[in-house]
Each structure stands twice: as C-alpha cells, then as structure tokens.
Scaffold this motif. Structure first.
Motif, mmCIF file in Angstrom:
data_model
loop_
_atom_site.group_PDB
_atom_site.id
_atom_site.type_symbol
_atom_site.label_atom_id
_atom_site.label_comp_id
_atom_site.label_asym_id
_atom_site.label_seq_id
_atom_site.Cartn_x
_atom_site.Cartn_y
_atom_site.Cartn_z
ATOM 1 N N SER A 192 67.703 58.870 -26.261
ATOM 2 C CA SER A 192 67.313 58.443 -27.617
ATOM 3 C C SER A 192 66.606 57.094 -27.566
ATOM 4 O O SER A 192 65.700 56.830 -28.366
ATOM 5 N N THR A 193 67.003 56.247 -26.634
ATOM 6 C CA THR A 193 66.333 54.953 -26.491
ATOM 7 C C THR A 193 64.871 55.145 -26.105
ATOM 8 O O THR A 193 63.995 54.422 -26.587
ATOM 9 N N VAL A 194 64.606 56.141 -25.273
ATOM 10 C CA VAL A 194 63.215 56.448 -24.919
ATOM 11 C C VAL A 194 62.422 56.772 -26.191
ATOM 12 O O VAL A 194 61.313 56.271 -26.388
ATOM 13 N N PHE A 195 63.021 57.569 -27.076
ATOM 14 C CA PHE A 195 62.347 57.880 -28.353
ATOM 15 C C PHE A 195 62.083 56.602 -29.148
ATOM 16 O O PHE A 195 61.017 56.404 -29.715
ATOM 17 N N ASN A 196 63.108 55.729 -29.192
ATOM 18 C CA ASN A 196 62.952 54.473 -29.940
ATOM 19 C C ASN A 196 61.842 53.598 -29.363
ATOM 20 O O ASN A 196 61.191 52.851 -30.093
ATOM 21 N N LEU A 197 61.643 53.705 -28.051
ATOM 22 C CA LEU A 197 60.569 52.922 -27.422
ATOM 23 C C LEU A 197 59.208 53.550 -27.702
ATOM 24 O O LEU A 197 58.205 52.854 -27.846
ATOM 25 N N ILE A 198 59.203 54.872 -27.786
ATOM 26 C CA ILE A 198 57.921 55.553 -28.032
ATOM 27 C C ILE A 198 57.452 55.319 -29.461
ATOM 28 O O ILE A 198 56.294 54.970 -29.695
ATOM 29 N N ASN A 199 58.355 55.465 -30.437
ATOM 30 C CA ASN A 199 57.861 55.375 -31.827
ATOM 31 C C ASN A 199 57.991 53.973 -32.425
ATOM 32 O O ASN A 199 57.797 53.786 -33.621
ATOM 33 N N GLY A 200 58.281 52.994 -31.600
ATOM 34 C CA GLY A 200 58.153 51.611 -32.052
ATOM 35 C C GLY A 200 59.379 51.009 -32.704
ATOM 36 O O GLY A 200 59.312 49.900 -33.221
ATOM 37 N N VAL A 201 60.518 51.735 -32.712
ATOM 38 C CA VAL A 201 61.735 51.143 -33.262
ATOM 39 C C VAL A 201 62.121 49.925 -32.413
ATOM 40 O O VAL A 201 62.509 48.885 -32.940
ATOM 41 N N TYR A 202 61.986 50.064 -31.091
ATOM 42 C CA TYR A 202 62.103 48.908 -30.199
ATOM 43 C C TYR A 202 60.809 48.758 -29.415
ATOM 44 O O TYR A 202 60.132 49.748 -29.136
ATOM 45 N N ALA A 203 60.500 47.512 -29.036
ATOM 46 C CA ALA A 203 59.375 47.289 -28.123
ATOM 47 C C ALA A 203 59.922 47.323 -26.701
ATOM 48 O O ALA A 203 60.997 46.788 -26.449
ATOM 49 N N PRO A 204 59.218 47.969 -25.771
ATOM 50 C CA PRO A 204 59.726 48.017 -24.390
ATOM 51 C C PRO A 204 59.637 46.642 -23.711
ATOM 52 O O PRO A 204 58.769 45.845 -24.057
ATOM 53 N N ASP A 205 60.560 46.399 -22.766
ATOM 54 C CA ASP A 205 60.521 45.140 -22.005
ATOM 55 C C ASP A 205 59.374 45.171 -20.999
ATOM 56 O O ASP A 205 58.767 44.144 -20.710
ATOM 57 N N THR A 206 59.125 46.347 -20.428
ATOM 58 C CA THR A 206 58.007 46.486 -19.493
ATOM 59 C C THR A 206 57.230 47.744 -19.860
ATOM 60 O O THR A 206 57.722 48.583 -20.603
ATOM 61 N N GLY A 207 56.034 47.871 -19.309
ATOM 62 C CA GLY A 207 55.290 49.114 -19.412
ATOM 63 C C GLY A 207 54.516 49.283 -20.700
ATOM 64 O O GLY A 207 54.443 48.374 -21.528
ATOM 65 N N VAL A 214 52.883 52.367 -23.767
ATOM 66 C CA VAL A 214 52.891 53.699 -24.356
ATOM 67 C C VAL A 214 51.513 53.947 -24.950
ATOM 68 O O VAL A 214 50.989 53.103 -25.679
ATOM 69 N N GLU A 215 50.945 55.084 -24.602
ATOM 70 C CA GLU A 215 49.627 55.411 -25.108
ATOM 71 C C GLU A 215 49.728 56.747 -25.829
ATOM 72 O O GLU A 215 50.319 57.689 -25.316
ATOM 73 N N PHE A 216 49.177 56.802 -27.059
ATOM 74 C CA PHE A 216 49.252 58.032 -27.832
ATOM 75 C C PHE A 216 47.866 58.384 -28.364
ATOM 76 O O PHE A 216 47.208 57.543 -28.986
ATOM 77 N N ALA A 217 47.427 59.603 -28.106
ATOM 78 C CA ALA A 217 46.108 60.078 -28.545
ATOM 79 C C ALA A 217 45.016 59.073 -28.181
ATOM 80 O O ALA A 217 44.165 58.745 -29.001
ATOM 81 N N GLY A 218 45.113 58.565 -26.979
ATOM 82 C CA GLY A 218 44.071 57.675 -26.484
ATOM 83 C C GLY A 218 44.160 56.239 -26.956
ATOM 84 O O GLY A 218 43.285 55.423 -26.692
ATOM 85 N N GLN A 219 45.243 55.909 -27.685
ATOM 86 C CA GLN A 219 45.368 54.565 -28.238
ATOM 87 C C GLN A 219 46.629 53.890 -27.707
ATOM 88 O O GLN A 219 47.666 54.536 -27.583
ATOM 89 N N ASP A 220 46.533 52.622 -27.390
ATOM 90 C CA ASP A 220 47.698 51.882 -26.916
ATOM 91 C C ASP A 220 48.612 51.575 -28.104
ATOM 92 O O ASP A 220 48.205 50.879 -29.032
ATOM 93 N N ILE A 221 49.821 52.117 -28.098
ATOM 94 C CA ILE A 221 50.731 51.885 -29.233
ATOM 95 C C ILE A 221 51.951 51.064 -28.809
ATOM 96 O O ILE A 221 52.943 50.996 -29.533
ATOM 97 N N THR A 222 51.877 50.430 -27.654
ATOM 98 C CA THR A 222 53.006 49.623 -27.182
ATOM 99 C C THR A 222 53.325 48.523 -28.192
ATOM 100 O O THR A 222 52.439 47.753 -28.558
ATOM 101 N N GLY A 223 54.575 48.495 -28.640
ATOM 102 C CA GLY A 223 54.999 47.434 -29.552
ATOM 103 C C GLY A 223 54.478 47.575 -30.972
ATOM 104 O O GLY A 223 54.685 46.702 -31.812
#
Ligand SMILES: Nc1ncnc2c1ncn2[C@@H]1O[C@H](COP(=O)(O)OP(=O)(O)OP(=O)(O)O)[C@@H](O)[C@H]1O
Ligand SMILES: [Mg+2]
Lengths: 320, 250
Positions: free
Chosen positions: B44-59, B61-70
């Motif tokens: 579930s934490t992975v999901f939270n990192l993907i959809n922006g509930v939490y920002a990842p400490d490293t790395g 996330v790219e969605f549909a060609g767009q950087d959505i990290t954080g």
C-alpha cells in the motif's frame, strides 16, 4: 438557477423582510429584524466553512469587524460613499482571507479552530494599537456622514434595506455554491479530505477560496452595520462571543443545509430577546448558548433541519 | 506495448522502518500487473508513493510520459490515475451517485457537474450499484463499499487503476462478480496495478506479477514463473496456496 423555486423563495422572503417594517413604519420591528438579518449573514457564511468544508472557523467575527473598520475609516478619512466603502471593505477582507487562509488551512480540526481564534485576537490587538483607526476608542461618525441619504433617519432605513439585500445574497451564495462543482468538492473535503484529494479535488485551493468567499458578505455587512451605529470600537468589532453565537445558530438550524442557518439565526434572535428581558436570565445568555450547543452536538448533530430530514426523509429533497 | 507507469528506484522510510526500498516496476498500457507480498511488505505504501500521498525518499515516478514524482495527489488524479483504497474511504454522508460524481468531476476529464452525474450513473451501474444510487454511502455493506471505491475510481475515466485489495472481505459469489468486473475494466482498455492477497484471483487475472518482501522486490515474472520461484515460496513460508493457485490458473 432562476428555473428552480428556491432562489425565488429567497427573493420573496427578502422582500417581505424589507418591506413590512418599512410600510408599517415600525422602527422596533426593523431593529429586531436587522439583528436577525445580521445573524443570518454571519451564520450562513460560516456555514460555507463549517457545514460544507468541515472547518470550524471560531474567529469568524474578525471578517465582520475588519470590514466595519475599513468602511468607517474610508467614510471618515477619505469621504468615500458608504456603499463603495463597504464594497471595498468586503473585497479587501476577502483578499486578506485568501492570503491568510492558504497558511492556516494547513491546520486541521481543533488546531485550525484555535488558529482562527488567534487571528481574531491578533487583529483586535493590532487595531487597539493602530492610531489612524482611533486605537482603543475607535472611530466615530459625525452626523455629516448621513447627509448623502438626506439625514440619519433615512440613512437608517437605507442601511436596513442594504443589509437585507446582503442577507438574500448570503442565502443565494449558499445555494449557488451547494449546487456547483466547487460545492461538491467542498463537501467532499468536509467528509474526508484525504479521499477527496485522491479523487482529484484541489483541496488547498478550494479551502482557501471558500475561506475567502465566506469573508466577503460578512465584511460588507460589518461596514453597513457600524455605519448605522455611528461608532466602531475594537471590543464591539471583534467580539468573540458573537463568533460563538454564530456557531450556535448554525448548529441549531442545521449545518450544511441552506435554510438551516437562517432558521437557527431567527430562532436564536428570538431566544436572545426573551433571555435579555427576563430578569434572572439576562446575564446567562452565553452560558445558555453554550449548553444549547452541547445538547445539539450531542443529541441532534444535524440541527433542526437534519432532524426533520431524519423524521421525514422526503423533506431531504426540497427542504435543503 | 508502451510503458504507462514507470516506477524507478523508489524508497520510503517511516522513522526506523524502511517500508519500501529501491523498488522499480513498470506497468504497460492495457496490462494487469499484480503486486503481491506478505502483510506489511509495503504494497500500500508503494501506491501512496505512486499517487502522491507521500513523496518518495529516493527515485522517480513517471506516468504517461510525465514526471509525477512528488506531485500532489489531486494533480496525479487529474492526469488519469485513479485508486480504490484497501481501507474503504466513502464520503459517508453523500449518496452513491454523489460519491461517483466527485470522481467524475475531478478526474481526468474534469467534467462539469451535469455530465459528471451521467458518467457517475454509468459507472455505478457497471459495477452493480445501479439499484443503490441514492443510498447514503455509509449505509452500504462492506461489499457495497468496495464496489463504490471501484465505481468512484472508474468515474474518473482513468488510464491506470490502482486496486488495493478490492477482493478482501467479499464472499465467494461477490468475489466472482468482482473478478468479472475487473476483467471487463481491462477489456475496456484501462491498465490495472492490483494488490491482492487472494492468490487464485491474482494468478488468473495478472499478465505479470511483482513480489514484494520487506519493501524490496523479491521476484518478477509471469504468474507461473513467480509461483515456481523458490524464494517466493520461502517468503510465503509454507503457504502452499500460491502453488495450488498457480496450478489452477491456465
Ligand atoms: N504512515 C505511516 N507511518 C508509519 N508507518 C507506516 C505508515 N504507513 C505504513 N507504515 C508501515 O509500513 C509498513 C508497510 O505498510 P503497508 O501498508 O505498505 O503494507 P502492505 O504491504 O500494504 O500490508 P497489508 O497487506 O497488510 O495491507 C508496515 O509496517 C506499516 O506499519
Ligand atoms: Mg496494504
């Protein structure tokens, strides 16, 4: 919007409110209706925050007081027409609220409520020490200020009519927001803010916007009200008791509904009148308000309208 | 097939606990990727990192060609990434229809209210809530609330659905219905990243599976490959269901 019966209901009610005391020339009735009108404005706009977005703005009276100060200052120092001055007050207070809101709306629950009390007290202290606004003594109007209306008597009627207009505007604002996408987003925030954000609701922006929107009409009403009184001073402008009373009215009538806050405001105004004229109870007005609030929150959290909705589910549709 | 979601080397730490460490995964368009792992593995934490509930400490996330990290969750949702929660999150005082309308209004198509209501009605009906549109969400049964999560996410007309244990707590009939619904969703062209404990279901639904253990990737491959992986079997420690499910799946 004008295809629905509800907005027309508001217009008709406002006309009655305005015209009955005018044509009967009943000043006593006007004064008590004026108070009810102010209460409706405060409770109705507070409802946007508490009833829709689920954020308890305990220091809501700061909008009213600040709007009053800006208006009276413009009228006395710059000789601006009161209607323009009240409008400027409304816009200015809304703008400040937008700035402030973005910050304090990061807080949730009781922390937000406490912060809003802090805002009210801080603004009051600032004003007490602000000489251009008369410091602790406040601003007095001279009789000249009423000249544009043809004298104080006429000015009082004008202020009454304008305040009734703001009351109708408050109700219509509640209605329009509730039936809009913005309103749906707010109600989603009120239900579950984290889930709302995951669904795509721009929570921070919506919260700041509604905080700002809920400031506009009370600030204008403050301008007109204190113009009518002829005086404004910090104690009367930033009276936390009135903030609490607005919350009681809102909860009494039913938070989140459109008519509830108005119903609660009128009932509270009646109750207050009875308390103030009853010898032994006149000092206990706020105590009684507090107890009332406790009882409502504990036993009928939906207020009068919520209770009606539960009793007759069919009323949910038309008695919003 | 083109890549829709690219998760690259993400990590998340909660105090002393490394919930996710250096995880990478990819979801292709039109694909169902299963994400499995023991309780507390960090799914579930992975999901939270993907959809922006939490920002990842490293790395990243790219969605549909767009950087959505954080990026904050509401903006991620706008881009077409919707989620059904493991712990159901109904907007309790709103009706089923209104719940779904929120999803449609603020989802990828950013619909006006009236059109959103139509989409909402359609999606609620699609997952089998058509007869309960005006019911207050908090009064639904658990199975009903699970369906509502799904309907609300679908109302956003997403490109990618994150499904977090939508089968948990359902009885066998409800499970079968839900599996059929998930198949329909995929057939309509929506990619799915699903967390699931019910091995039978995840084995038969997924095109590929990623196995998570203690926050890190343990294995990746087709259901068959994963089920035969000795490390996976050890991680599930004698839990033979994974083997049986693999045998049962086509
Ligand atoms: N917000 C948080 N703060 C602190 N710890 C957290 C937080 N969220 C998750 N954790 C911890 O991170 C670990 C991974 O949790 P997560 O919910 O991602 O596991 P999961 O794989 O989804 O488990 P399950 O199968 O039980 O749903 C757990 O030990 C959990 O307690
Ligand atoms: Mg989980």
């Amino acid at each position: 919007m004008w295809r629905r019966p509800f907005p027309w209901l508001i217009v008709v009610a406002a006309l009655l409110f305005a015209l009955v005391p005018y044509f009967t020339n009943d000043v006593g009735m006007r004064e008590s209706l004026l108070l009810a009108a102010i209460y409706i404005i405060l409770a109705s706009n507070l409802n946007l925050m508490i009833g829709y977005a689920g954020y308890v703005n305990f220091g809501n009276i700061v909008f009213f007081g600040l709007g009053g100060y800006i208006c009276l200052y413009l009228v006395t120092a710059w000789h601006v027409h009161v209607i323009v001055a009240a409008l400027i007050g409304g816009v200015a207070v809304s703008a400040v609220a937008l700035l402030f809101g973005t910050g304090i709306l990061r807080l949730r629950g009781a922390f937000f409520a406490l912060a809003t009390i802090g805002v009210n007290q801080a603004v009051q202290q600032l004003v007490v020490n602000f000489e251009p606004w008369g410091g602790a003594t406040g601003i007095y109007l001279s009789l000249d200020s009423y000249k544009p209306f043809g004298g104080p008597m006429q000015a009082l009627w004008w202020m009454y009519l304008l305040i009734v207009l703001l009351t109708a505007a408050s109700m219509l604002l509640s209605y329009v927001i509730k039936n809009s996408k913005f309103g749906l987003g707010l109600i989603a925030i009120g239900q579950n803010e984290d889930a709302a954000a995951v669904l795509g609701v721009p929570t921070a922006r919506y919260k700041a916007l509604v905080y700002s929107a809920s400031a506009f009409l009370p600030a204008m009403a403050g301008g007109l009200y204190f113009f009518k009184s002829g005086i404004i001073e910090p104690g009367a402008a930033f009276n936390l008791e009135q903030s609490i009373e607005a919350i009681v009215m809102l909860m009494l009538g039913g938070a989140g509904t459109i008519l509830g806050p108005a119903l609660g405001a009128v009932l509270y105004e009646e109750m207050r009148g009875i308390l103030l004229t009853t010898q032994y109870l006149s000092h206990f007005q706020l105590v009684i308000a507090g107890v009332l609030l406790l009882i409502i929150v504990q036993f009928v959290p939906g207020g009068l309208l919520g209770w009606l909705h539960r009793l007759w589910p069919r009323t949910r549709g038309w008695l919003q | 097939m083109s890549e829709l979601l690219v998760v690259n080397d993400i990590s998340k730490r909660f105090g002393g606990l490394q919930a996710v460490s250096h995880l990478s995964l990819t979801v292709n368009e039109g694909e169902i990727l299963g994400l499995i792992g023991p309780n507390g593995a960090g799914k579930s934490t992975v999901f939270n990192l993907i959809n922006g509930v939490y920002a990842p400490d490293t790395g990243s996330v790219e969605f549909a060609g767009q950087d959505i990290t954080g990026m904050p969750p509401h903006r991620v949702a706008r881009l077409g990434l919707a989620r059904a929660h493991q712990i159901v999150q109904p907007l309790g005082a709103l009706s089923v229809l209104e719940n779904c309308t929120v999803g449609a209004c603020f989802g990828r198509e950013n619909l006006p209210l009236a059109e959103a209501r139509e989409t909402a009605r359609e999606m609620a009906t699609k997952v089998g809530l058509g007869d309960r549109l005006d019911l207050i969400a908090s009064s639904l049964t658990t199975a009903g609330k699970k369906r509502l999560e799904l309907a609300r996410a679908l109302s956003a007309r997403p490109k990618l659905l994150l499904l977090d244990e939508v089968l948990a707590g359902l009885n066998p009939t409800e499970t079968e219905q839900m599996i059929a619904t998930v198949r329909q969703i995929r057939a309509s062209g929506i990619a799915i990243l699903m967390i699931e404990h019910i091995m039978r279901a995840v084995m038969s639904l997924s095109d590929r599976i990623v196995v998570l253990n203690l926050g890190a990737k343990l294995a990746e491959g087709t259901p068959q490959e994963v089920a035969e992986n000795p490390e996976v079997i050890t991680a599930y420690l004698g839990d033979s269901t994974i083997m049986q499910a693999a045998e049962a799946s086509p």
